[in-house]
Design a protein around this motif. Structure first.
Motif, PDB file in Angstrom:
ATOM      1  N   LEU A 104      70.720  31.206  34.848  1.00 21.41           N
ATOM      2  CA  LEU A 104      70.820  30.024  35.520  1.00 21.41           C
ATOM      3  C   LEU A 104      69.731  29.164  34.919  1.00 21.41           C
ATOM      4  CD1 LEU A 104      71.779  30.523  39.161  1.00 21.41           C
ATOM      5  CD2 LEU A 104      73.201  29.216  37.455  1.00 21.41           C
ATOM      6  N   GLN A 105      68.260  29.500  34.869  1.00 23.49           N
ATOM      7  CA  GLN A 105      67.264  28.741  34.387  1.00 23.49           C
ATOM      8  C   GLN A 105      67.453  28.521  32.950  1.00 23.49           C
ATOM      9  OE1 GLN A 105      64.233  31.585  35.340  1.00 23.49           O
ATOM     10  NE2 GLN A 105      63.748  30.682  37.276  1.00 23.49           N
ATOM     11  N   ALA A 106      67.969  29.408  32.338  1.00 23.24           N
ATOM     12  CA  ALA A 106      68.382  29.205  30.953  1.00 23.24           C
ATOM     13  C   ALA A 106      69.340  28.056  30.511  1.00 23.24           C
ATOM     14  CB  ALA A 106      68.492  30.392  30.136  1.00 23.24           C
ATOM     15  N   ASN A 107      70.204  27.748  31.601  1.00 24.56           N
ATOM     16  CA  ASN A 107      71.132  26.878  31.204  1.00 24.56           C
ATOM     17  C   ASN A 107      70.915  25.607  32.093  1.00 24.56           C
ATOM     18  OD1 ASN A 107      73.237  28.129  29.114  1.00 24.56           O
ATOM     19  ND2 ASN A 107      72.736  29.740  30.418  1.00 24.56           N
ATOM     20  N   VAL A 108      69.804  25.255  32.500  1.00 25.47           N
ATOM     21  CA  VAL A 108      69.700  23.981  33.124  1.00 25.47           C
ATOM     22  C   VAL A 108      70.215  22.821  32.335  1.00 25.47           C
ATOM     23  CG1 VAL A 108      67.695  22.282  33.889  1.00 25.47           C
ATOM     24  CG2 VAL A 108      67.726  24.592  34.474  1.00 25.47           C
ATOM     25  N   SER A 109      70.132  22.561  31.312  1.00 25.08           N
ATOM     26  CA  SER A 109      70.446  21.541  30.375  1.00 25.08           C
ATOM     27  C   SER A 109      71.992  21.422  30.379  1.00 25.08           C
ATOM     28  CB  SER A 109      69.940  21.547  28.860  1.00 25.08           C
ATOM     29  OG  SER A 109      70.417  22.990  28.421  1.00 25.08           O
ATOM     30  N   TYR A 110      72.781  22.529  30.441  1.00 22.51           N
ATOM     31  CA  TYR A 110      74.295  22.349  30.546  1.00 22.51           C
ATOM     32  C   TYR A 110      74.585  22.109  32.187  1.00 22.51           C
ATOM     33  CZ  TYR A 110      79.043  24.060  31.065  1.00 22.51           C
ATOM     34  OH  TYR A 110      80.290  24.348  31.231  1.00 22.51           O
ATOM     35  N   ILE A 111      73.811  22.497  32.894  1.00 26.70           N
ATOM     36  CA  ILE A 111      74.068  21.908  34.345  1.00 26.70           C
ATOM     37  C   ILE A 111      73.903  20.596  34.576  1.00 26.70           C
ATOM     38  CG2 ILE A 111      73.623  22.192  36.844  1.00 26.70           C
ATOM     39  CD1 ILE A 111      72.968  25.259  36.135  1.00 26.70           C
ATOM     40  N   GLU A 112      72.679  20.178  33.756  1.00 24.93           N
ATOM     41  CA  GLU A 112      72.300  18.714  33.638  1.00 24.93           C
ATOM     42  C   GLU A 112      73.372  17.867  33.403  1.00 24.93           C
ATOM     43  OE1 GLU A 112      67.511  18.154  34.147  1.00 24.93           O
ATOM     44  OE2 GLU A 112      68.494  18.879  32.340  1.00 24.93           O
ATOM     45  N   LYS A 113      73.951  18.115  32.116  1.00 24.78           N
ATOM     46  CA  LYS A 113      74.807  17.305  31.481  1.00 24.78           C
ATOM     47  C   LYS A 113      76.310  17.322  31.961  1.00 24.78           C
ATOM     48  CE  LYS A 113      76.983  20.270  28.251  1.00 24.78           C
ATOM     49  NZ  LYS A 113      77.299  20.452  26.507  1.00 24.78           N
ATOM     50  N   ASN A 114      76.589  18.128  33.124  1.00 26.81           N
ATOM     51  CA  ASN A 114      77.807  17.953  33.432  1.00 26.81           C
ATOM     52  C   ASN A 114      77.569  17.036  34.913  1.00 26.81           C
ATOM     53  OD1 ASN A 114      80.082  19.748  32.368  1.00 26.81           O
ATOM     54  ND2 ASN A 114      78.270  20.675  31.881  1.00 26.81           N
ATOM     55  N   THR A 115      78.523  16.329  35.344  1.00 30.36           N
ATOM     56  CA  THR A 115      78.373  15.343  36.394  1.00 30.36           C
ATOM     57  C   THR A 115      79.102  15.797  37.827  1.00 30.36           C
ATOM     58  OG1 THR A 115      80.296  14.239  35.577  1.00 30.36           O
ATOM     59  CG2 THR A 115      78.319  13.361  34.880  1.00 30.36           C
ATOM     60  N   GLU A 116      79.675  16.962  37.975  1.00 36.22           N
ATOM     61  CA  GLU A 116      80.218  17.292  38.907  1.00 36.22           C
ATOM     62  C   GLU A 116      79.146  17.682  40.093  1.00 36.22           C
ATOM     63  OE1 GLU A 116      83.058  18.854  35.489  1.00 36.22           O
ATOM     64  OE2 GLU A 116      80.911  18.769  36.127  1.00 36.22           O
ATOM     65  N   PRO A 117      79.550  17.116  41.085  1.00 34.75           N
ATOM     66  CA  PRO A 117      78.365  17.507  42.351  1.00 34.75           C
ATOM     67  C   PRO A 117      78.114  18.495  42.872  1.00 34.75           C
ATOM     68  CG  PRO A 117      80.461  16.423  43.281  1.00 34.75           C
ATOM     69  CD  PRO A 117      80.710  16.499  41.657  1.00 34.75           C
ATOM     70  N   TYR A 118      79.013  19.508  42.602  1.00 32.47           N
ATOM     71  CA  TYR A 118      78.733  21.069  43.217  1.00 32.47           C
ATOM     72  C   TYR A 118      79.040  22.150  41.859  1.00 32.47           C
ATOM     73  CZ  TYR A 118      79.655  18.806  47.783  1.00 32.47           C
ATOM     74  OH  TYR A 118      79.323  17.840  48.668  1.00 32.47           O
ATOM     75  N   VAL A 119      78.454  23.009  42.176  1.00 31.04           N
ATOM     76  CA  VAL A 119      78.305  24.271  41.134  1.00 31.04           C
ATOM     77  C   VAL A 119      79.030  25.553  41.727  1.00 31.04           C
ATOM     78  CG1 VAL A 119      77.041  25.524  39.296  1.00 31.04           C
ATOM     79  CG2 VAL A 119      76.582  23.255  39.731  1.00 31.04           C
ATOM     80  N   LEU A 120      79.914  26.058  41.079  1.00 28.63           N
ATOM     81  CA  LEU A 120      80.224  27.528  41.486  1.00 28.63           C
ATOM     82  C   LEU A 120      79.732  28.325  40.348  1.00 28.63           C
ATOM     83  CD1 LEU A 120      82.184  29.481  42.940  1.00 28.63           C
ATOM     84  CD2 LEU A 120      83.852  28.909  41.502  1.00 28.63           C
ATOM     85  N   PHE A 121      79.023  29.313  40.796  1.00 29.96           N
ATOM     86  CA  PHE A 121      78.719  30.322  39.748  1.00 29.96           C
ATOM     87  C   PHE A 121      78.959  31.680  40.428  1.00 29.96           C
ATOM     88  CE2 PHE A 121      75.065  29.012  41.965  1.00 29.96           C
ATOM     89  CZ  PHE A 121      74.123  30.170  42.248  1.00 29.96           C
TER      90      PHE A 121
END
Length: 372
Positions: A104-121
């Motif tokens: 997750l830490q390695a993909n902070v930029s991927y999470i940031e660039k998407n605008t969905e308000p929730y994340v399922l992992f």
């Protein structure tokens, strides 16, 4: 759907080196025509998730070839997509991450660039047909910081492998997280599936990077139990675990039960989708016998098949007997050969009159491309 999906493809909690020697965990074949990742992508798309990233560190070429651009799941659209996330940490280009938090830490930029308000992992260790929409609704209704999927029925979860269990109060709040080597009867077993608010997740990840935190369970979840609302989502849906070669055999053979098969594949609004093949229908000779088995297209059955799962383009020759087995794609079983409680990887050739016999707890495994 207002969720971003992330799938961790490496199977950190599994000991199934036999099947992951040449492929990542999520690419393991399952159920005669699927791969494990199919269930997780299908669950997400059936729940309305349109942007999905999968994270794999090694041996992910076959996974990329199977999923391609997500076309089978209708993800190859302008406002949706299936993204392969790089296997190296952003803060060190030469070191691969080893657990969920580091991924997750390695993909902070991927999470940031998407605008969905929730994340399922989610990891890939529990195969089922899950309604993530209901899980999100509970997350929102309870105003939780984390919502964690768990089950009281972890079918085929192997003893001797670290198991995370939740202690849950009457309101569904997680009071404690405990680790066992074996599954405790009637315990709520974690499935490595979580929902979080995107902004909350990003804040936690950035602080964890600054503080050199490396474990989601020990460094994030456990310390937050008293200060934050960590909720359990208790699923009643069937979950099949695949964490050893024995549980792989058991979970495949469980599909021979019509009720289990219907629960996984018979949900009209939640189909499990895979990459389509162009094989001809299976062929059965006049002398063949097939009972209580799943046999995929392209196979030729001239011998006897009982209680087995047979993938595409398998040839079982005259006089051969295959019982309680999983035979992966493009295998050939010679005349008069007898197989019982065996797992064959792809492209295996068994010569005439060979005898391979294992047991449900210790299957006879044959590696990919082997000739016996």
């Amino acid at each position: 759907m207002k969720m971003l999906g992330l799938i961790f493809a490496d199977g950190h909690d599994a000991r199934i080196n036999e099947l992951t020697a040449r492929r990542t965990y999520a690419a393991i074949p399952f159920g005669a025509r699927y791969r494990i990742i199919d269930f997780f992508i299908s669950n997400m798309t059936n729940s309305g998730i349109r942007n999905i990233g999968f994270v794999a560190t090694t041996k992910y070429e076959s996974l990329m070839g199977h999923t391609r651009y997500g076309g089978e799941w209708d993800l190859n659209k302008r406002k949706s997509g299936l993204t392969v996330l790089p296997p190296f940490s952003f803060f060190n280009g030469e070191v691969r991450y080893e657990n969920v938090l580091e991924a997750l830490q390695a993909n902070v930029s991927y999470i940031e660039k998407n605008t969905e308000p929730y994340v399922l992992f989610t990891g890939c260790n529990a195969i089922g047909n899950i309604d993530y929409t209901a899980m999100l609704e509970r997350h929102i209704a309870t105003e939780a910081s984390f919502t964690c999927l768990c089950t009281k029925n972890p079918s085929n979860k192997s003893d001797g492998i670290e198991t995370t269990e939740y202690k849950i109060d009457s309101d569904g709040r997680i009071e404690d997280i405990v680790i066992h080597d074996d599954v405790t009867p009637d315990a709520y077993v974690a499935t490595n599936t979580y929902i979080m608010g995107r902004e909350n997740l990003l804040d936690i990840l950035k602080r964890s990077i600054d503080q050199n935190k490396t474990s989601l369970r020990n460094d994030i979840l456990k310390p937050a139990l008293k200060s934050s609302k960590i909720m359990a989502y208790k699923t009643e849906e069937k979950l099949l675990f695949v964490d050893t070669i024995s549980s792989y055999l058991k979970s495949n053979l469980d599909l021979l039960d019509p009720d289990i098969r219907h629960e996984l594949f018979g949900q009209e609004l939640r189909p499990i989708i895979t990459r389509t093949g162009n094989s001809a229908p299976a062929f059965y000779s006049e002398d063949s016998i097939s009972t209580n088995s799943l046999i995929a297209a392209g196979s030729a059955i001239e011998g006897t098949v009982r209680n087995s799962v047979i993938f595409r383009n398998v040839h079982i020759k005259k006089g051969a007997v295959v019982e309680n087995c999983v035979i992966n794609q493009d295998c050939t079983i010679g005349e008069g050969a007898v197989l019982n409680y065996a797992v064959l990887d792809k492209n295996v050739v068994i010569h005439n009159k060979r005898l391979l016999s294992g047991y449900i707890t210790h299957p006879f495994y044959v590696q990919k491309d082997a000739i016996i």
